[in-house]
Motif scaffolding. Structure first.
Motif, PDB file in Angstrom:
ATOM      1  N   GLU A 143       0.798  -1.236   0.000  1.00  0.00           N
ATOM      2  CA  GLU A 143       0.000   0.000   0.000  1.00  0.00           C
ATOM      3  C   GLU A 143       0.827   1.281   0.000  1.00  0.00           C
ATOM      4  OE1 GLU A 143       0.261  -2.181   2.634  1.00  0.00           O
ATOM      5  OE2 GLU A 143       0.302  -1.105   4.543  1.00  0.00           O
ATOM      6  N   HIS A 167      -8.383  -3.442  -0.627  1.00  0.00           N
ATOM      7  CA  HIS A 167      -7.581  -3.477   0.610  1.00  0.00           C
ATOM      8  C   HIS A 167      -6.444  -2.450   0.550  1.00  0.00           C
ATOM      9  CE1 HIS A 167      -5.691  -5.656   4.062  1.00  0.00           C
ATOM     10  NE2 HIS A 167      -4.594  -5.154   3.521  1.00  0.00           N
ATOM     11  N   HIS A 205      -6.000   1.156   2.712  1.00  0.00           N
ATOM     12  CA  HIS A 205      -4.854   1.474   3.569  1.00  0.00           C
ATOM     13  C   HIS A 205      -4.489   2.960   3.516  1.00  0.00           C
ATOM     14  CE1 HIS A 205      -3.301  -2.058   5.529  1.00  0.00           C
ATOM     15  NE2 HIS A 205      -3.002  -2.735   4.441  1.00  0.00           N
ATOM     16  N   GLU A 264      -3.726  -3.734   9.689  1.00  0.00           N
ATOM     17  CA  GLU A 264      -4.099  -4.889   8.868  1.00  0.00           C
ATOM     18  C   GLU A 264      -5.465  -5.465   9.246  1.00  0.00           C
ATOM     19  OE1 GLU A 264      -2.839  -5.245   6.221  1.00  0.00           O
ATOM     20  OE2 GLU A 264      -0.827  -4.402   6.360  1.00  0.00           O
ATOM     21  N   TYR A 271      -3.904 -10.618  10.587  1.00  0.00           N
ATOM     22  CA  TYR A 271      -4.804 -10.135   9.546  1.00  0.00           C
ATOM     23  C   TYR A 271      -6.256 -10.566   9.812  1.00  0.00           C
ATOM     24  CZ  TYR A 271      -1.313  -8.348   6.229  1.00  0.00           C
ATOM     25  OH  TYR A 271      -0.347  -7.599   5.616  1.00  0.00           O
TER      26      TYR A 271
END
Ligand code: B3K
Ligand code: ZN
Length: 885
Positions: free
Chosen positions: A270, A303, A307, A326, A387
């Motif tokens: 990210e 995802h 971030h 996360e 995660y």
């Protein structure tokens, strides 16, 4: 043990750095083997730092060419150098400027951490500790600086030059070179630095944010593959819109770049405004990607984009807080997928993955809390626990506070911590403070490892018209944590009447009106909930929506499970009832097989009928039906056994598949024919769901194919006629387990079609490695020499070796050949890429779950790995923890 123990780093030892680095100017002169990096760091002491405190900068695999302080070259005694970094012995008391120049070797970097080349493209991966392989720096996430980056490179080899932030300047240089200068206005930790330089094609689009900012979006890929980025671009735009509408979070720069590379240790990264992806999570079209690949791309693109706020704008104070970004970002991407697709099916798939990876991790030697207390190599902690369990912890807060309360907490969290490096406690405190909620006991989810277990008993008192639900919670010991305190567990339940309707429930002493379904708050080891004024229930529905990541133990007979399968109003619980019914039957059959009874004795017809009811229920969405008729996989059954018996599990499951297939053959055939698509392919959830159900039907029919050549031909026919990769792969997956010339013909055809497409060939490697056929290991061994395979390419390693270690039947061959093969590959890979080698090692750590013979063989391989010379810290940590008793 031949090696000294590498030091562990402890969470309790955290303290702020002695020096802050506020501004960074980097200059890169790119050449494949000799890249020069100049760094100019503006540094100031932290408040309270002693006047003569030395300044330590991390550095690995760097050749130092020059070091200047405030413009003056440092003399020998003024600094010291080790293979871990550079120390300035006595920095000035106030603000100062440190300049270094180093030499690095991107083309020789096989670890894929720091600056490396992937198919000739320069790219970076700095999380967690890769920046120190680029230049000397305080490579820790709480040191946040503003970056200006100059890149110089050959114009022909590298027409594209990218870094974080905005392009400030670009131009020509002598000798066919050119340069670009990038400035990122947002302070960031070094792990979010990124650079890309190479000859890449690009798909360009734009997005207007809700406040009117026009954002230029670009996805860079290998020339010729631009057409395969359409779906990723669409997913990016949907992510940007969704984050605005659901979370009120808007993009903050005028450009957003994604680069896809073929060699990448993880899925994606990210980096601020310059996300770098494993091309597996970008490239897709109908011919080359399955529906699952499309769903994976949607989720990973989202995802990494999410971030930007949860990770980049607010980052982690130290790596123990990794789940802060996360767990929260996985929760956000799961919610995005649920909003884009079917919420129940998304939840079922997420739970399936959680159980397969995280519950397994939590039950083994590598179990650790969502916020770990210590590590040796931080790269080993990018785990399912940090995660996926981390996401469950966030989801439970969402369940406890509700969507409005949760969003209120999010707004408060962003307001309080934007631009800073925060902790998991900060997040929980923001949620609690914004809502006036008490999350003190709840926070144990961050510190206690292990999957909590609930023992449930329900009793109806006909005289009183009341129902008593007793819940006992416990949590098994995990490494370093022998005793656990009771947790705060949100536990959603319901009771069904004889017609399958939810009975309104009222707790004794409660003033509220009765409500169907209740969220119970479990807080003590033993609790009884008494519901009053209700008729005799027919079935008890537990952990609805999987409201908590726990193991539920309850005695329910086949009739009750079948009733829930047919009627539960909660789709997750409805699916779960089928899974638990099948699990009970399979475990029972395994015991019988071990007692010498035949594997193929008749199974409980109630289960087979219940599957039939699902198949005939037209009200169900096809994707859900596909999940509901799928039997739990072999690993799930294995995880429920004290001593795993891979052969008996395989035989029991195979027999059940055959019986379901034989009983419903006509239904499966009708369903298969009815769900064949005629129109154009679309990767959207609804058509993908129909394909899933069709291929579930084909999978059951394949269980009868050994004795019915027409079925074998049907499978081979689907392979040949497929106009999309989902159907092609579904057929090939089934053929991989079957005998006959059709199998080889299909694998040869696939190779001939896709030989030049590395990404697609990963599927070909993987399917051969998961085959249940007895010669699988020999086949995998032979494939190591295939021209498309390389130990330097993580995707290949995962496809062939990773898939083989997930093939329980063949990996756990009683003679230990699978283990020896595995350990050989780890030792071969470790010097090339220790991060990937360490991640591949976990299956050997499950030795405790096997019989004495396999235990001895697995442990011997772990020992062999541990005694190898020059073992990396990464592999050392996993191997030594895996052996601990
Ligand atoms: N943050 C990265 C993972 C980096 C892995 C470092 N070994 C991907 C992600 O979670 O989005
Ligand atoms: Zn992430």
């Amino acid at each position: 043990m031949t090696q000294p123990l590498p030091p562990a780093i402890h969470r309790r030892d955290y303290r702020q750095p002695d020096y802050w680095i506020r501004r960074v100017a980097l200059e890169f002169d790119l050449e494949p083997h000799v890249t020069r990096v100049k760094a100019r760091l503006e540094i100031e002491p932290n408040a309270g730092t002693a006047a003569d405190a030395p300044l330590h900068l991390d550095g690995e695999n760097l050749v130092l060419l020059a070091v200047h302080l405030d413009g003056r070259p440092l003399a020998d005694g003024e600094y010291s150098l080790t293979d871990r970094g550079l120390t300035i012995t006595k920095p000035p008391a106030g603000f100062f400027v440190l300049q270094t120049e180093v030499r690095i070797d991107p083309a020789g970097n096989t670890q894929l951490s720091g600056l490396y080349q992937s198919s000739g493209v320069y790219c970076t991966q700095c999380e967690a500790e890769g920046f120190r392989r680029i230049t000397y720096f305080a490579d820790r996430p709480d040191v946040m600086a503003v970056y200006r980056v100059t890149i110089r490179a050959d114009r022909k080899a590298c027409p594209v030059l990218l870094s974080n932030g905005n392009l400030a300047e670009e131009g020509a240089l002598p000798d066919g070179r050119h340069y670009a200068v990038w400035e990122d206005p947002f302070p960031k930790p070094s792990y979010l630095f990124a650079l890309v330089a190479g000859d890449l094609g690009c798909n360009e689009d734009s997005f207007v944010t809700r406040s009117g900012r026009n954002v230029r979006l670009r996805i860079f890929v290998e020339h010729g593959k631009e057409g395969r980025t359409t779906y990723a671009m669409d997913a990016l735009k949907r992510s940007m819109r969704w984050d605005e509408t659901r979370f009120g979070l808007e993009y903050d720069l005028d450009l957003f770049n994604i680069v896809a590379v073929s060699d990448f240790n993880m899925g994606a990264m990210e980096n601020k405004s310059l996300n770098i992806f494993n091309d597996k999570y970008i490239l897709a079209d109908q011919e080359t990607a399955t529906d699952a690949d499309f769903a994976g791309i949607e989720s990973v693109v989202a995802h990494e984009y999410f971030h930007n706020w949860t990770g980049d704008r607010i980052t982690c104070r130290d790596w123990f807080q990794l789940s802060l970004k996360e767990g929260l970002t996985v929760f956000r991407d799961q919610e995005f997928s649920a909003d884009m697709r079917s919420r129940p099916v998304t939840r079922i798939r997420d739970v399936r993955a959680l159980r397969a990876r995280q519950f397994r991790e939590d039950a083994g030697p590598l179990a650790h809390p969502v916020r770990p207390d210590s590590y040796i190599a931080i790269d080993n902690f990018y785990t399912a626990t940090v995660y996926e369990k981390g996401a469950e912890v966030i989801r439970m807060m969402h369940t406890l506070l509700g969507e409005d309360g949760f969003q209120k907490g999010m707004r408060f969290y962003v307001e309080r911590h934007d631009g800073t490096a925060a902790t998991c406690d900060d997040f929980a405190a923001a949620m609690a403070d914004a809502n006036g909620a008490d999350l003190s006991q709840f926070r144990l989810w961050y510190s206690q490892a292990g999957t909590p277990e609930l023992e449930i008993e329900g009793r109806y008192d006909a005289g009183e018209g009341s129902y008593h639900l007793t819940v006992r919670q416990s949590c098994p010991p995990t490494p370093g944590q022998p005793d656990k305190a009771p947790m705060h567990i949100p536990f959603a339940i319901g009771l069904l009447d004889g017609q399958g309707r939810d009975i309104p429930l009222r707790l004794e002493g409660e003033a509220d009106t009765a409500k169907p379904g209740r969220l119970l708050q479990l807080t003590t080891p033993n609790q009884t909930f008494r519901f009053v004024n209700l008729p005799q229930p027919k079935a008890l529905s537990l952990n609805r929506g999987f409201s908590a990541p726990v193991l539920v133990h309850v005695r329910q007979d086949g009739a009750e499970r079948a009733f829930l399968m047919a009627h539960d109003s909660d789709p997750f619980a409805r699916w779960e009832a089928g899974q638990q019914f099948a699990t009970d039957l399979l475990l029972q059959r395994v015991t019988e097989i071990q007692a010498g009874k035949p594997a193929d004795a008749a199974y409980d017809p109630a289960f087979i009928d219940a599957i039939g009811q699902i198949l005939h229920d037209d009200g169900l969405e096809p994707a859900f039906a596909a999940e509901a008729v799928a039997l739990p996989d072999e690993d799930y059954i294995a995880d429920r056994m004290a001593v795993v018996d891979v052969d008996a599990i395989h035989a029991a499951r195979r027999a059940l598949r055959r019986q379901v297939a034989a009983a419903h053959r006509v239904t499966f055939e009708t369903l298969y024919e009815a769900s064949r698509e005629s129109g154009p392919y679309s990767p959207d959830a609804a058509p993908a769901g129909r394909r899933a159900l069709k291929n579930a039907a084909l999978s059951y029919l394949s269980a009868l194919a050994e004795s019915d050549v027409a079925l074998l031909e049907r499978i081979a026919g689907q392979y040949k006629a497929a106009d999309n990769m989902t159907d092609r792969m579904a057929a090939l997956r089934l053929l991989a387990d079957l005998d006959g010339p059709e199998r080889q013909a299909a694998f040869d055809d696939f190779e001939a079609r896709f030989r030049d497409d590395a990404l697609v060939m990963d599927k070909w490697f993987a399917l051969q490695a998961v085959s249940s056929r007895p010669d699988t290991l020999q086949r995998v061994q032979a494939l190591l020499a295939h021209p498309g395979f390389s130990m330097q390419k993580p995707n290949k390693v995962r496809a062939l070796i990773g898939s083989f270690t997930a093939n329980a039947l063949r990996y756990h061959a009683a003679d230990g050949s699978g283990y020896a093969f595995h350990a050989d590959r780890i030792l071969q890979l470790d010097p090339v890429n220790p991060q990937v080698a360490a991640r591949l090692l976990a299956p050997l750590g499950r030795w405790k779950r096997f019989d004495a013979g396999r235990q001895a063989r697995m442990k011997a391989e772990l020992q062999r790995i541990l005694t190898a010379p020059k073992l990396s810290t990464d592999v050392y940590e996993i191997a030594s923890k895996s052996l601990a008793d």
